[in-house]
Design a protein around this motif. Sequence first.
Motif, mmCIF file in Angstrom:
data_model
loop_
_atom_site.group_PDB
_atom_site.id
_atom_site.type_symbol
_atom_site.label_atom_id
_atom_site.label_comp_id
_atom_site.label_asym_id
_atom_site.label_seq_id
_atom_site.Cartn_x
_atom_site.Cartn_y
_atom_site.Cartn_z
ATOM 1 N N ASN A 333 0.816 -1.220 0.000
ATOM 2 C CA ASN A 333 0.000 0.000 0.000
ATOM 3 C C ASN A 333 0.848 1.269 0.000
ATOM 4 N N HIS A 334 1.676 1.420 -1.022
ATOM 5 C CA HIS A 334 2.528 2.600 -1.135
ATOM 6 C C HIS A 334 2.384 3.178 -2.538
ATOM 7 N N ALA A 335 2.067 4.472 -2.609
ATOM 8 C CA ALA A 335 1.759 5.095 -3.898
ATOM 9 C C ALA A 335 2.947 5.104 -4.846
ATOM 10 N N ARG A 336 4.168 5.106 -4.315
ATOM 11 C CA ARG A 336 5.353 5.194 -5.165
ATOM 12 C C ARG A 336 5.941 3.830 -5.509
ATOM 13 N N HIS A 337 5.242 2.770 -5.147
ATOM 14 C CA HIS A 337 5.761 1.428 -5.405
ATOM 15 C C HIS A 337 4.753 0.630 -6.223
ATOM 16 N N TYR A 338 5.247 -0.043 -7.264
ATOM 17 C CA TYR A 338 4.412 -0.848 -8.140
ATOM 18 C C TYR A 338 4.782 -2.321 -8.000
ATOM 19 N N LEU A 339 3.842 -3.192 -8.327
ATOM 20 C CA LEU A 339 4.110 -4.623 -8.436
ATOM 21 C C LEU A 339 3.595 -5.118 -9.780
ATOM 22 N N PHE A 340 4.445 -5.856 -10.495
ATOM 23 C CA PHE A 340 4.082 -6.439 -11.782
ATOM 24 C C PHE A 340 4.202 -7.955 -11.681
ATOM 25 N N GLY A 341 3.186 -8.660 -12.165
ATOM 26 C CA GLY A 341 3.194 -10.115 -12.133
ATOM 27 C C GLY A 341 3.225 -10.722 -13.520
#
Length: 362
Positions: A333-341
């Motif tokens: 839950n951080h606006a500056r962090h993304y996760l790609f799967g």
Amino acid sequence: MSGQYRRIVSLVGENPLPIYMGIVQFLQEGGEAVLVCSSETKPMAEAVAAVAQDRGSFSYTRLANPFDPRPTAAVLDGLFAEMPDALLNFTGGTKVMAAYGLRAWLSAPERTMYLDEPSKLFRFGNGVEIPLQVRELDIDTLCRLHGVKAGKASHRPQVPYEDLAALVRKHNALPWRQTPHSKETVPWETWREMLSEAGRAALDGITPQRRNEYFGEKNEWLEEFVRQAMLRLSRDGRIRNVPGSDALLHENEVASGVHFFIGGQQFESDVMAVVDTALRYLSVTTDPTEKMNKAKSFEAMHRARQIGGDMARSCVVSLAPTTSVANARRSVNHARHYLFGAEDLLRWIAGDGTRLLEFMTE
């Protein structure tokens, strides 16, 4: 780039990047920069001076206690009396430093400014807004500013993008619990069979020892896929900073496998790029579990800030299924962090870099 101010007074805090960019953009060639700092932020001030030494001369004004109003006010009042034509950059430092700096420059609001990092604007006290124009940042400069020593990138085999993409497709077709990941050394025969089934067989030139590292112990193949995918989408025009402009990224602007030394400890990055003035740090893993995606996320956010400061962005790229990625995203839950799967990687292969564009240009 040469600025219009002969002298600049900069309040130095824990993030040296806004101070450096203010000097690069606004200080005249051969000008004078005064860095106001405390004993705790003196190393940041020294890093700025070392990196920007060709811009002019640097001096330090040291505050015994940057949280004590009276002596701080006396120092800043004295600086304005000595150089009333100087530009004050109050982006850094404590709130006490900023408050009494603005008070000292009260009669000259047009010579006070603050870097609004999210909007990439220098905002002046008289209402003027000037866009950030620094375009010469690279990974080495970011490291030097933040006291990080960067080593050489690891030498890695040149594997065709099509072969790497075939492996991603093959992985995605497997039940996720059967997917090889970083904690297992996968025999070369397993990879050879997967490539054969995918119709690709161009990896025979890699030595057996290097194969085990590349596909088993270190799983460097996925890092190389991410690096090549970023460049490929950029060249194809699907990731562009401005419509009709040159590609957002070029070959020498994306690094993988770089060794860093922070506080005497060594670690190896996965994939990094600098877009405009901001670092993009990508942590890559073949582990499809939600637990590993969360752990990698917190590490990536920490490393990104160590190397790139407050403007850095981070993400985790993995072979995780959509549900694991979604759960990890909610936990972090951080606006500056993304996760790609895995589903995102398949979209990249198909030429859809929409979410990657958001991450790169946000």
